[in-house]
Design an enzyme around this catalytic site. Sequence first.
Site, PDB file in Angstrom:
ATOM      1  N   GLU A 164      44.964  72.113  20.325  1.00 14.79           N
ATOM      2  CA  GLU A 164      45.702  70.709  20.232  1.00 14.79           C
ATOM      3  C   GLU A 164      45.808  69.902  21.317  1.00 14.79           C
ATOM      4  OE1 GLU A 164      46.386  73.889  17.174  1.00 14.79           O
ATOM      5  OE2 GLU A 164      46.653  74.240  19.499  1.00 14.79           O
ATOM      6  N   HIS A 175      53.791  65.657  38.647  1.00 14.19           N
ATOM      7  CA  HIS A 175      52.355  65.623  39.282  1.00 14.19           C
ATOM      8  C   HIS A 175      51.334  64.704  38.422  1.00 14.19           C
ATOM      9  CE1 HIS A 175      52.850  69.187  42.429  1.00 14.19           C
ATOM     10  NE2 HIS A 175      53.955  68.102  42.293  1.00 14.19           N
TER      11      HIS A 175
END
Length: 162
Positions: free
Chosen positions: A76, A103
Site C-alpha cells: 500500500e 523529518h
Amino acid sequence: MLIHIATDHAGLELSADLQAHLRAAGHDVVDHGPQTYEPLDDYPSFCINAALAVARDQAAGIECLGIVFGGSGNGEQIAANKVKGIRAALVWNESTALLARQHNDANVISIGARQHTVEEAKNFIDLFIAEPFSGEERHARRIAQLAEYEQTGQIAGHPIGA
C-alpha cells in the site's frame, strides 16, 4: 482536517473502525475503498486513488492527509508513493509516526492491518495527524531534492545513476 483513506480486503474491518474514530475526532473522511469484502481484490487502485486525492487537494491548498493500509502496509505504501507529490511512510510504532511528519513531511501514512491492534493503529494515526513538519533546513532540503528528482530525474550537485 480532510483524511483520504484506502485499504484492501485485509484492512476492511479496520477501515470502518478508523473512519469512525477519525469522524469522532472531527475529521472529514473520504473512503476510497473497497466498500465490500473481496479476498482477491487488488489494493493498488484504491491506494493510488487515495494518494491522487491527497496530492490534488494539497495542491489546491486544502489541509489533508492520507491513510492506506493492508496486511503488511508495504504494498500500500509502494502504491501511494507512485503518485507524484506523495511521501508515504510505513509506520510501525510511535516514533516512526512522529518522524514521518517531523523529518519527512509525509502526507500519507501506511499501516499493516495484520501487524497491529486497532488501538495501536488509532494511536499511530492520531500522532501522525497531530505532528507538524519541523521545517528544519536539512529536512526541507532533502524533501526538495526528492521533489527535484521526481520532476527531473536529477538532483543538482549530486550525481544520480553513477
